[in-house]
Design an enzyme around this catalytic site. Structure first.
Site, PDB file in Angstrom:
ATOM      1  N   THR A 155      -1.193  54.722  -5.829  1.00  0.00           N
ATOM      2  CA  THR A 155      -2.412  54.735  -6.625  1.00  0.00           C
ATOM      3  C   THR A 155      -2.449  53.495  -7.509  1.00  0.00           C
ATOM      4  O   THR A 155      -1.407  53.050  -7.981  1.00  0.00           O
ATOM      5  CB  THR A 155      -2.402  56.004  -7.498  1.00  0.00           C
ATOM      6  OG1 THR A 155      -2.607  57.118  -6.645  1.00  0.00           O
ATOM      7  CG2 THR A 155      -3.480  55.986  -8.562  1.00  0.00           C
ATOM      8  N   GLY A 169      -6.583  65.273  -6.298  1.00  0.00           N
ATOM      9  CA  GLY A 169      -5.422  65.161  -7.192  1.00  0.00           C
ATOM     10  C   GLY A 169      -5.825  64.877  -8.628  1.00  0.00           C
ATOM     11  O   GLY A 169      -6.944  65.178  -9.048  1.00  0.00           O
TER      12      GLY A 169
HETATM   13  N1  ASP Z   1      -1.703  60.856  -8.083  1.00  0.00           N
HETATM   14  C1  ASP Z   1      -2.246  60.710  -6.765  1.00  0.00           C
HETATM   15  C2  ASP Z   1      -2.681  62.062  -6.250  1.00  0.00           C
HETATM   16  O1  ASP Z   1      -1.985  63.043  -6.469  1.00  0.00           O
HETATM   17  C3  ASP Z   1      -1.291  60.112  -5.784  1.00  0.00           C
HETATM   18  C4  ASP Z   1      -0.665  58.817  -6.204  1.00  0.00           C
HETATM   19  O2  ASP Z   1      -0.468  58.580  -7.382  1.00  0.00           O
HETATM   20  O3  ASP Z   1      -0.367  57.975  -5.325  1.00  0.00           O
HETATM   21  O4  ASP Z   1      -3.682  62.126  -5.593  1.00  0.00           O
END
Ligand code: ASP
Length: 295
Positions: free
Chosen positions: A161, A191
């Site tokens: 992310t 998410g």
């Molecule tokens: N936090 C993101 C999610 O759970 C994933 C990530 O941080 O790569 O969708």
């Protein structure tokens, strides 16, 4: 990762930081700096956002993003969009032009069209590496691992992310986050990244925060807001608040990930409880800092 890939990632991060810095050094707003920075990361295939987003269980890409400003607590967030090249710009458009904070799916895309934003073919988001990651996770799932376990234990798993927090010359903070979510997500799973207070938060009186990690934990522990709350109600410094959440609260319950945070005094904190987190910053007049592993 090959040296070549590491160099490409570093170059993209450097370019992203420079784009934000250019806005700020010319007296621009933190809002514009965050959007400019995240744009570059979304357009790079090396991060799990925009081009390079991970694949859903069904082999599609479904993107989430959020945006918040600290002087007025305005926010915009979109979830499950499939044909917007830069979801952070859609989140920002919502922040700037809508009475709503969060839109999802087709409605979010209709809003984009109403703002005259371009849509893009879903093929744009395809990258071979992410597609192969999905195949490996599906194989592990077929071997009997749970969906989440298959993701968390996959050898090539990493959170990718992207996020940015900026402080401008007027003393205003803005924060944004953009993601493809987690590989193999299904049932339109969403998410923490587009959830204000979980993946993103900003308040000039405390800090701006953008998170990456296992979103279900970041939502349940309201991670971004918890950093703000510890500073606001508990008198913690930025560093104390961010470290407490990432190194004490989350590990105790099995939540992995990290965050970037910045306060009005220009303090920066970027803790993570994973082996690495690609991160960087630049302060006016200083060299940029970019690091992948170790704190
Ligand atoms: N936090 C993101 C999610 O759970 C994933 C990530 O941080 O790569 O969708």
């Amino acid at each position: 990762m090959t040296k070549r890939v590491i160099a490409d990632i570093r170059a993209a991060m450097s370019q992203a930081i420079a784009a934000g810095e250019e806005v700020l050094s010319n007296g621009g707003t933190a809002t514009d700096a965050v959007e400019a920075t995240i744009h570059i990361l979304e357009d790079s295939p090396h991060f799990n956002a925009g081009k390079g987003a991970v694949f859903t269980h069904d082999g599609t890409n479904s993107l989430d993003a959020s945006f918040m400003t600290g002087h007025d607590r305005q926010a915009g967030a979109v979830a499950g969009v499939t044909n917007i090249k830069n979801p952070i710009s859609l989140a920002r458009a919502l922040h700037d032009h809508s009475e709503h904070v969060m839109l999802s799916g087709q409605g979010a895309e209709d809003f984009a069209l109403s703002r005259g934003m371009d849509t893009i073919s879903a093929d744009w988001f395809y990258t071979e590496g992410r597609y192969q990651s999905l195949q490996r996770v599906l194989e592990r799932e077929a071997e009997g691992h749970s969906s989440t376990g298959a993701i968390l234990n996959a050898p090539d798993r990493k959170y990718g992310t992207v996020g940015c927090v900026a402080l401008d010359q007027q003393g205003n903070i803005a924060a944004g986050t953009s993601t493809g979510g987690m590989t193999n997500k299904r049932y339109d799973r969403i998410g923490d990244s587009p959830v204000i207070g979980a993946g993103t938060f900003a308040d000039n009186a405390s800090c701006g925060v953008s998170c990456t990690g296992h979103g279900e934990y970041f939502i349940r522990w309201a991670v971004a807001h918890d950093v703000h709350a510890r500073m606001t109600y508990g008198g913690a410094s930025l560093e104390e608040a961010a470290n407490a959440v990432i190194h004490e609260v989350l590990p105790e319950v099995g939540g992995s990930g990290g965050l970037i945070a910045l306060d009005q005094a220009g303090n920066i904190s970027m803790p993570f409880n994973t082996p690495g987190m690609y991160r960087g910053y630049k302060r006016a007049g200083e060299e940029e800092y970019i690091e992948f592993y170790g704190e």
